[in-house]
Design a protein around this motif. Structure first.
Motif, PDB file in Angstrom:
ATOM      1  N   ILE A  83      22.286  78.291  28.064  1.00  0.00           N
ATOM      2  CA  ILE A  83      20.948  77.438  28.331  1.00  0.00           C
ATOM      3  C   ILE A  83      20.876  77.467  29.910  1.00  0.00           C
ATOM      4  N   GLN A  84      19.591  77.785  30.199  1.00  0.00           N
ATOM      5  CA  GLN A  84      19.367  77.879  31.661  1.00  0.00           C
ATOM      6  C   GLN A  84      18.231  76.749  31.973  1.00  0.00           C
ATOM      7  N   LEU A  85      18.454  75.513  32.298  1.00  0.00           N
ATOM      8  CA  LEU A  85      17.853  74.390  32.675  1.00  0.00           C
ATOM      9  C   LEU A  85      17.384  74.618  33.958  1.00  0.00           C
ATOM     10  N   LEU A  86      15.999  74.848  34.143  1.00  0.00           N
ATOM     11  CA  LEU A  86      15.434  75.038  35.570  1.00  0.00           C
ATOM     12  C   LEU A  86      14.619  74.109  36.034  1.00  0.00           C
ATOM     13  N   ILE A  87      15.102  73.205  37.214  1.00  0.00           N
ATOM     14  CA  ILE A  87      14.515  72.257  37.801  1.00  0.00           C
ATOM     15  C   ILE A  87      13.475  72.835  38.838  1.00  0.00           C
ATOM     16  N   GLY A  88      11.998  72.659  38.549  1.00  0.00           N
ATOM     17  CA  GLY A  88      11.008  73.261  39.327  1.00  0.00           C
ATOM     18  C   GLY A  88      11.068  72.542  40.598  1.00  0.00           C
ATOM     19  N   ASP A  89      12.015  72.566  41.474  1.00  0.00           N
ATOM     20  CA  ASP A  89      11.839  71.736  42.706  1.00  0.00           C
ATOM     21  C   ASP A  89      10.938  72.308  43.530  1.00  0.00           C
ATOM     22  N   PHE A  90      10.785  73.696  43.407  1.00  0.00           N
ATOM     23  CA  PHE A  90       9.748  74.323  44.358  1.00  0.00           C
ATOM     24  C   PHE A  90       8.163  74.255  43.652  1.00  0.00           C
ATOM     25  N   THR A  91       8.254  74.599  42.562  1.00  0.00           N
ATOM     26  CA  THR A  91       6.930  74.484  41.959  1.00  0.00           C
ATOM     27  C   THR A  91       6.598  73.170  41.308  1.00  0.00           C
ATOM     28  N   GLY A  92       7.449  72.121  41.528  1.00  0.00           N
ATOM     29  CA  GLY A  92       7.109  70.721  41.517  1.00  0.00           C
ATOM     30  C   GLY A  92       6.388  70.114  42.836  1.00  0.00           C
ATOM     31  N   TYR A 184       1.123  78.402  40.360  1.00  0.00           N
ATOM     32  CA  TYR A 184       2.002  77.674  39.355  1.00  0.00           C
ATOM     33  C   TYR A 184       2.435  78.646  38.341  1.00  0.00           C
ATOM     34  N   PRO A 185       1.405  79.108  37.448  1.00  0.00           N
ATOM     35  CA  PRO A 185       1.862  80.071  36.502  1.00  0.00           C
ATOM     36  C   PRO A 185       2.743  81.518  36.992  1.00  0.00           C
ATOM     37  N   LEU A 186       2.273  81.779  38.081  1.00  0.00           N
ATOM     38  CA  LEU A 186       2.840  83.151  38.735  1.00  0.00           C
ATOM     39  C   LEU A 186       4.032  82.751  39.056  1.00  0.00           C
ATOM     40  N   MET A 187       4.534  81.583  39.727  1.00  0.00           N
ATOM     41  CA  MET A 187       5.850  81.345  40.001  1.00  0.00           C
ATOM     42  C   MET A 187       6.639  80.905  38.927  1.00  0.00           C
ATOM     43  N   GLY A 189       6.440  82.154  35.955  1.00  0.00           N
ATOM     44  CA  GLY A 189       6.771  83.620  35.387  1.00  0.00           C
ATOM     45  C   GLY A 189       7.875  84.285  36.251  1.00  0.00           C
ATOM     46  N   TYR A 190       7.437  84.133  37.682  1.00  0.00           N
ATOM     47  CA  TYR A 190       8.573  84.821  38.546  1.00  0.00           C
ATOM     48  C   TYR A 190       9.846  84.256  38.203  1.00  0.00           C
ATOM     49  N   ASP A 191      10.096  82.917  38.067  1.00  0.00           N
ATOM     50  CA  ASP A 191      11.360  82.299  37.565  1.00  0.00           C
ATOM     51  C   ASP A 191      12.198  83.032  36.351  1.00  0.00           C
ATOM     52  N   SER A 192      11.432  83.675  35.344  1.00  0.00           N
ATOM     53  CA  SER A 192      11.982  84.521  34.434  1.00  0.00           C
ATOM     54  C   SER A 192      12.490  85.671  34.682  1.00  0.00           C
ATOM     55  N   VAL A 193      11.825  86.218  35.919  1.00  0.00           N
ATOM     56  CA  VAL A 193      12.276  87.352  36.561  1.00  0.00           C
ATOM     57  C   VAL A 193      13.834  87.204  37.373  1.00  0.00           C
ATOM     58  N   ALA A 194      13.672  86.051  38.090  1.00  0.00           N
ATOM     59  CA  ALA A 194      15.071  86.138  38.594  1.00  0.00           C
ATOM     60  C   ALA A 194      15.959  85.638  37.811  1.00  0.00           C
ATOM     61  N   MET A 195      15.786  84.953  36.771  1.00  0.00           N
ATOM     62  CA  MET A 195      16.791  84.465  36.077  1.00  0.00           C
ATOM     63  C   MET A 195      17.264  85.454  35.022  1.00  0.00           C
ATOM     64  N   GLU A 196      16.544  86.556  34.569  1.00  0.00           N
ATOM     65  CA  GLU A 196      16.810  87.472  33.644  1.00  0.00           C
ATOM     66  C   GLU A 196      16.731  86.744  32.182  1.00  0.00           C
ATOM     67  N   THR A 197      15.708  85.901  32.027  1.00  0.00           N
ATOM     68  CA  THR A 197      15.596  85.097  30.746  1.00  0.00           C
ATOM     69  C   THR A 197      15.446  86.167  29.710  1.00  0.00           C
ATOM     70  N   ASP A 198      16.032  85.989  28.459  1.00  0.00           N
ATOM     71  CA  ASP A 198      15.561  86.611  27.240  1.00  0.00           C
ATOM     72  C   ASP A 198      14.934  85.563  26.399  1.00  0.00           C
ATOM     73  N   LEU A 210       4.300  80.569  29.598  1.00  0.00           N
ATOM     74  CA  LEU A 210       5.525  81.458  28.861  1.00  0.00           C
ATOM     75  C   LEU A 210       5.101  82.811  28.806  1.00  0.00           C
ATOM     76  N   LEU A 211       3.981  83.487  28.548  1.00  0.00           N
ATOM     77  CA  LEU A 211       3.283  84.511  28.392  1.00  0.00           C
ATOM     78  C   LEU A 211       3.275  85.162  29.772  1.00  0.00           C
ATOM     79  N   MET A 212       3.242  84.188  30.871  1.00  0.00           N
ATOM     80  CA  MET A 212       3.260  84.986  32.116  1.00  0.00           C
ATOM     81  C   MET A 212       4.663  85.473  32.623  1.00  0.00           C
ATOM     82  N   GLY A 213       5.852  84.933  31.940  1.00  0.00           N
ATOM     83  CA  GLY A 213       7.049  85.304  32.207  1.00  0.00           C
ATOM     84  C   GLY A 213       7.328  86.915  31.464  1.00  0.00           C
ATOM     85  N   ARG A 214       6.730  87.019  30.364  1.00  0.00           N
ATOM     86  CA  ARG A 214       6.805  88.291  29.795  1.00  0.00           C
ATOM     87  C   ARG A 214       6.070  89.484  30.820  1.00  0.00           C
ATOM     88  N   GLN A 215       4.813  88.882  31.237  1.00  0.00           N
ATOM     89  CA  GLN A 215       3.939  89.996  31.859  1.00  0.00           C
ATOM     90  C   GLN A 215       4.639  90.371  33.276  1.00  0.00           C
TER      91      GLN A 215
END
Length: 414
Positions: A83-92, A184-187, A189-198, A210-215
Motif C-alpha cells: 500500500i502506497q499512502l500518498l500525502i499530497g503535501d505539494f498538491t495540497g 493538479y491532475p497532471l501532478m 498523474g505524475y505521482d503514479s509515474v514516480a511511485m511506479e503504481t500498479d 486516476l486516468l491521468m496516471g495511466r496517460q
C-alpha cells in the motif's frame, strides 16, 4: 520466476479468489482485463503490487465515507500487496478542484503537515500502518525544473482539461479558473509515474485524475496502472454525499455512543450499501441479511443495531461496542436515563439563561446552536422538554440536562 509460465491450479485458484474479493463494491475498473493480468503476474512472481491512494490533506476529520476506499486498501493489504499512502503535501497547496465552483485557498506548509499527520493517525485504525508506505509528493514534485514542468504540461491539451465537469461549468459561467489548477491532475498523474503504481484506488469523483496516471505513465515509458473506482456513500440524510459540512456524517473518531446512535439513523434503504462498502462483514452474511430484510424475517432496527455495533467495534473495540449498544437500549428503547451521566460541578449563578447554561456545559458550541436546539424541541431539563429560548433555569442539585438524544449532564452544587 518466468512471467510467461502458466499458473498452477493452486495459483489460478488464488487469482480467482483475489479478483472476486477485490471487486467487491467496485464501480469501475479500467481496463478490466489488465486488473486480472496484474493479479496473475503478482501471484506468478510472488511480487506484491503497488496500490496507491492519494490524499489532499485539507480536511483531517475522517468519516465513514472516507473509509470506503480504505476498506478496499485493507483487502489488498491482506492479500500481501504493497500500500502506497500518498500525502499530497505539494498538491495540497493547490487543492483538488474536483467539484469546486471556485479556486481553492492555498494551504500553508504547517496546515498541510498537521492535516497529514491527523490522516495517518486515523487511517491507522483501518490499515496496518507498519506495513504501509507513507509518501509525500513534495519529494519529487519540488525537484522538477521548469523544463520538466513544460514537458509535463505538454502531455495534456486545454480542450481535454475543459472536458472535466467542474472546469466546464466554471468556464461556461465565466467563473475564473487559475492556470495552476490545471496542474493538479497532471501532478497527481505524475505521482503514479514516480511511485511506479500498479493500481490506483479512488472515489468515482476522481476518475479524471486516476486516468491521468495511466496517460502519463505511458508517456514516460512506464507500465500503465489500473484505475479502480469505488462509490461515494450517501450520508445520514440519504441523499447527499457524506460530508462533515453537511452534518450528515459518522466520524470514526467520534465517541462510541455517538457512532452507534448515528448508525441507528441510517436510512433503511442504505443499510446494505453501508455493510458492503464500509465494513468487512463477509458477503454471504450480507446477502443473507439483504434477503431477510426483503422478506421481513429481519427487522431493519436489528440490522442497524448490528451495523452500529460493528462500526464502534472497528474503531473503538468490542467492549466499547457492547457498552454503546447497551447504552442505546437503555436510553432509547427503554426510555430510561443512562447510569453514567457526566457530573458537572456548578459554581455559577443559581438563576441562568438556558442558552448560556448549554454553552457553559459545552453541550452546544455557540448560543446560536443552543437557540436552534431549544426551538427544535431538543432540550430537556429533568426530562421536561423546554422550547422557550428565553427560559431562565433555576439550577438545582442533581438536575439533569439533556440535549438531543445522546448528550446528558448532571449538575452538582456541592
Amino acid at each position: 520466476m518466468d512471467e510467461k509460465q502458466p499458473l498452477t491450479p493452486e495459483q489460478q485458484k488464488l487469482v480467482d479468489e483475489q479478483v472476486e474479493a477485490l471487486m467487491r463494491g467496485v464501480v469501475e475498473v479500467v481496463p478490466k482485463e489488465a486488473f486480472r493480468e496484474k493479479i496473475e503476474k503478482s501471484v506468478r512472481t510472488g511480487k506484491p503490487l503497488n496500490i496507491k491512494l492519494g490524499m489532499d490533506p485539507s480536511a483531517p476529520d475522517v468519516h465513514i465515507g472516507h473509509t470506503v476506499v480504505l476498506q478496499k486498501l485493507r483487502q489488498f493489504q491482506e492479500y500481501g500487496h504493497h500500500i502506497q499512502l500518498l500525502i499530497g503535501d505539494f498538491t495540497g497547496k493547490i487543492g483538488d478542484p474536483t467539484g469546486k465552483s471556485e479556486t481553492r485557498k492555498v494551504l500553508t506548509d504547517e496546515q498541510v503537515k498537521q492535516n497529514a499527520q491527523t490522516y495517518v493517525e486515523q487511517y491507522g485504525k483501518i490499515l496496518d500502518i507498519e506495513k504501509t508506505e507513507i509518501l509525500y509528493n513534495s519529494r519529487w514534485l519540488s525537484k522538477l525544473k521548469f523544463d520538466d514542468v513544460l514537458k509535463l504540461a505538454g502531455q495534456m491539451t486545454v480542450a481535454r482539461m475543459l472536458e472535466r465537469e467542474d472546469f466546464s461549468k466554471r468556464y461556461k459561467t465565466g467563473q475564473p479558473i487559475s492556470v495552476h489548477e490545471f496542474f493538479y491532475p497532471l501532478m497527481q498523474g505524475y505521482d503514479s509515474v514516480a511511485m511506479e503504481t500498479d493500481i490506483e484506488v479512488g472515489g468515482t469523483d476522481q476518475t479524471f485524475n486516476l486516468l491521468m496516471g495511466r496517460q502519463l505513465q505511458e508517456a514516460y515509458g512506464k507500465e500503465k496502472q489500473v484505475m479502480l473506482t469505488l462509490p461515494l456513500i450517501e450520508g445520514l440524510d440519504g441523499v447527499r454525499k457524506m460530508s462533515k459540512s453537511l452534518n450528515n456524517y459518522i466520524g470514526i473518531d467520534e465517541a462510541p455512543n455517538e457512532i452507534f446512535g448515528k448508525a441507528m439513523s441510517i436510512p433503511d434503504e442504505l443499510m446494505v450499501k453501508y455493510y458492503k462498502l464500509a465494513t468487512d462483514v463477509p458477503m454471504d452474511e450480507i446477502e443473507a441479511l439483504e434477503k431477510g430484510l426483503a422478506d421481513g424475517s429481519v427487522h431493519p432496527r436489528d440490522a442497524k443495531m448490528r451495523l452500529g455495533h460493528k462500526f464502534v467495534e472497528m474503531y473503538h473495540g468490542k467492549e466499547a461496542a457492547d457498552e454503546a449498544e447497551q447504552y442505546f437500549k437503555t436510553v432509547f428503547q427503554k426510555r430510561a436515563l443512562p447510569e453514567d451521566i457526566p457530573v458537572f460541578s456548578w459554581e455559577g449563578d443559581k438563576e441562568v439563561p438556558l442558552i448560556d447554561l448549554l454553552v457553559t456545559l459545552n453541550m452546544q458550541s455557540s448560543k446560536g446552536e443552543a437557540r436552534r436546539m431549544i426551538q427544535g424541541g431538543g432540550v430537556k431539563i429533568n426530562e421536561q422538554k423546554i422550547t422557550d429560548i428565553h427560559t431562565v433555569v433555576s439550577v438545582e442539585d442533581n438536575m439533569i440536562v439533556q440535549v438531543g438524544k445522546r448528550k446528558f449532564a448532571k449538575l452538582s452544587l456541592t
